[in-house]
Design a protein around this motif. Structure first.
Motif, PDB file in Angstrom:
ATOM      1  N   SER A  88       0.819  -1.203   0.000  1.00 13.63           N
ATOM      2  CA  SER A  88       0.000   0.000   0.000  1.00 13.63           C
ATOM      3  C   SER A  88       0.857   1.260   0.000  1.00 13.63           C
ATOM      4  O   SER A  88       0.569   2.231  -0.720  1.00 13.63           O
ATOM      5  CB  SER A  88      -0.925  -0.002   1.213  1.00 13.63           C
ATOM      6  N   ILE A  89       1.915   1.259   0.797  1.00 12.89           N
ATOM      7  CA  ILE A  89       2.778   2.440   0.883  1.00 12.89           C
ATOM      8  C   ILE A  89       3.610   2.599  -0.390  1.00 12.89           C
ATOM      9  O   ILE A  89       3.805   3.714  -0.883  1.00 12.89           O
ATOM     10  CB  ILE A  89       3.684   2.343   2.132  1.00 12.89           C
ATOM     11  N   CYS A  90       4.091   1.503  -0.938  1.00  9.64           N
ATOM     12  CA  CYS A  90       4.881   1.584  -2.176  1.00  9.64           C
ATOM     13  C   CYS A  90       4.043   2.121  -3.332  1.00  9.64           C
ATOM     14  O   CYS A  90       4.518   2.917  -4.136  1.00  9.64           O
ATOM     15  CB  CYS A  90       5.454   0.215  -2.526  1.00  9.64           C
ATOM     16  N   ASP A  91       2.783   1.691  -3.429  1.00  8.04           N
ATOM     17  CA  ASP A  91       1.906   2.228  -4.465  1.00  8.04           C
ATOM     18  C   ASP A  91       1.524   3.670  -4.129  1.00  8.04           C
ATOM     19  O   ASP A  91       1.702   4.567  -4.944  1.00  8.04           O
ATOM     20  CB  ASP A  91       0.658   1.360  -4.587  1.00  8.04           C
ATOM     21  N   GLY A  92       1.004   3.862  -2.925  1.00  8.83           N
ATOM     22  CA  GLY A  92       0.786   5.205  -2.404  1.00  8.83           C
ATOM     23  C   GLY A  92      -0.399   5.963  -2.944  1.00  8.83           C
ATOM     24  O   GLY A  92      -0.704   7.060  -2.452  1.00  8.83           O
ATOM     25  N   HIS A  93      -1.108   5.474  -3.939  1.00  5.34           N
ATOM     26  CA  HIS A  93      -2.265   6.180  -4.498  1.00  5.34           C
ATOM     27  C   HIS A  93      -3.501   5.806  -3.696  1.00  5.34           C
ATOM     28  O   HIS A  93      -4.066   4.736  -3.879  1.00  5.34           O
ATOM     29  CB  HIS A  93      -2.434   5.821  -5.975  1.00  5.34           C
ATOM     30  N   TRP A  94      -3.930   6.705  -2.845  1.00  2.18           N
ATOM     31  CA  TRP A  94      -4.964   6.367  -1.873  1.00  2.18           C
ATOM     32  C   TRP A  94      -6.313   7.024  -2.121  1.00  2.18           C
ATOM     33  O   TRP A  94      -7.317   6.599  -1.559  1.00  2.18           O
ATOM     34  CB  TRP A  94      -4.495   6.740  -0.455  1.00  2.18           C
ATOM     35  N   LEU A  95      -6.357   8.064  -2.956  1.00  2.00           N
ATOM     36  CA  LEU A  95      -7.620   8.798  -3.112  1.00  2.00           C
ATOM     37  C   LEU A  95      -7.779   9.298  -4.542  1.00  2.00           C
ATOM     38  O   LEU A  95      -6.873   9.925  -5.091  1.00  2.00           O
ATOM     39  CB  LEU A  95      -7.674   9.979  -2.139  1.00  2.00           C
ATOM     40  N   LEU A  96      -8.946   9.027  -5.117  1.00  2.00           N
ATOM     41  CA  LEU A  96      -9.307   9.534  -6.435  1.00  2.00           C
ATOM     42  C   LEU A  96     -10.489  10.471  -6.269  1.00  2.00           C
ATOM     43  O   LEU A  96     -11.554  10.074  -5.771  1.00  2.00           O
ATOM     44  CB  LEU A  96      -9.675   8.381  -7.371  1.00  2.00           C
ATOM     45  N   ALA A  97     -10.292  11.738  -6.689  1.00  2.00           N
ATOM     46  CA  ALA A  97     -11.350  12.737  -6.525  1.00  2.00           C
ATOM     47  C   ALA A  97     -11.325  13.706  -7.709  1.00  2.00           C
ATOM     48  O   ALA A  97     -10.322  14.406  -7.917  1.00  2.00           O
ATOM     49  CB  ALA A  97     -11.163  13.506  -5.213  1.00  2.00           C
ATOM     50  N   ASP A  98     -12.412  13.737  -8.471  1.00  2.00           N
ATOM     51  CA  ASP A  98     -12.568  14.689  -9.579  1.00  2.00           C
ATOM     52  C   ASP A  98     -11.380  14.648 -10.540  1.00  2.00           C
ATOM     53  O   ASP A  98     -10.726  15.672 -10.792  1.00  2.00           O
ATOM     54  CB  ASP A  98     -12.736  16.112  -9.023  1.00  2.00           C
ATOM     55  N   HIS A  99     -11.097  13.484 -11.061  1.00  2.00           N
ATOM     56  CA  HIS A  99     -10.023  13.287 -12.031  1.00  2.00           C
ATOM     57  C   HIS A  99      -8.644  13.635 -11.456  1.00  2.00           C
ATOM     58  O   HIS A  99      -7.706  13.916 -12.202  1.00  2.00           O
ATOM     59  CB  HIS A  99     -10.258  14.117 -13.307  1.00  2.00           C
TER      60      HIS A  99
END
Length: 203
Positions: free
Chosen positions: A44-55
């Motif tokens: 999870s930390i290596c990927d790090g992308h945790w939130l998708l909001a309005d593109h």
């Protein structure tokens, strides 16, 4: 009583007692869950992308934007997201989350060693390993909370990504392993009790 009968009773008295089957099974399950938590948190930390909001894709390491052609453009400079305090706050969040994994690895090592090495310090190693798991939970949850506070105006339940929920699951497992480990150590520890051959009881 014959000499043979006395010798048989002596051998029975000195037979090493076995721990109940459920105790080593529970300890093995705790170690397995701790290993799973370390793997989930690391990914999870290596990927790090945790939130998708309005593109816009917010992460621990990058800030990304998506166009109509679904092209992903990522920047390491989090100030480009135009969220107040995001760059400095995210540095704290990822540092705390990374430290949680390091602490959890040391705790996992102590848990494993305590079950492999049968010596008077096994109980102490298990207790310290469980305490480190609890510390890993505090650090991991602190990283999650920092991330959510920094992006509180952007957060939606559907916008949180799979890697965020992986970190949340790992944090929960850290807590569950720590509490379970400390509890089973407290109910199975036999302070001051020794076996007939002089060795202290193993955790």
């Amino acid at each position: 009583m014959t000499a043979l009968g006395a010798q048989a009773q002596k051998l029975l008295a000195q037979r090493r007692p076995h721990r109940p089957f459920f105790e080593p099974s529970v300890r093995a399950l705790i170690i397995l869950c701790a290993s799973l938590a370390v793997v989930l948190s690391s990914l999870s930390i290596c990927d790090g992308h945790w939130l998708l909001a309005d593109h816009r894709l917010f992460g621990l390491w990058h800030f990304c934007t998506t166009s109509d052609q679904a092209e992903l453009h990522c920047l390491r400079d989090l100030r480009q997201a135009h969220v107040p305090g995001l760059a400095s706050g995210m540095a704290v969040a990822r540092s705390v989350a990374t430290l949680a994994v390091v602490v959890a690895i040391f705790g996992l090592e102590l848990l494993m060693v305590s079950q492999v090495c049968e010596d008077p310090h096994s109980c102490h190693r298990w207790a310290v390993g469980s305490a480190l798991s609890l510390l890993a939970f505090i650090l991991s949850f602190g990283g999650l909370l920092s991330f959510l506070i920094l992006l509180r105006n952007e957060v939606t339940l559907m916008g949180l990504t799979l890697t965020f929920w992986s970190q949340f699951t790992a944090s929960f497992l850290f807590f569950l392993n720590a509490i379970s480990g400390l509890h089973i150590n407290s109910i199975s520890r036999t302070d001051g009790v020794t076996y007939p051959w002089g060795l202290p009881a193993k955790c």
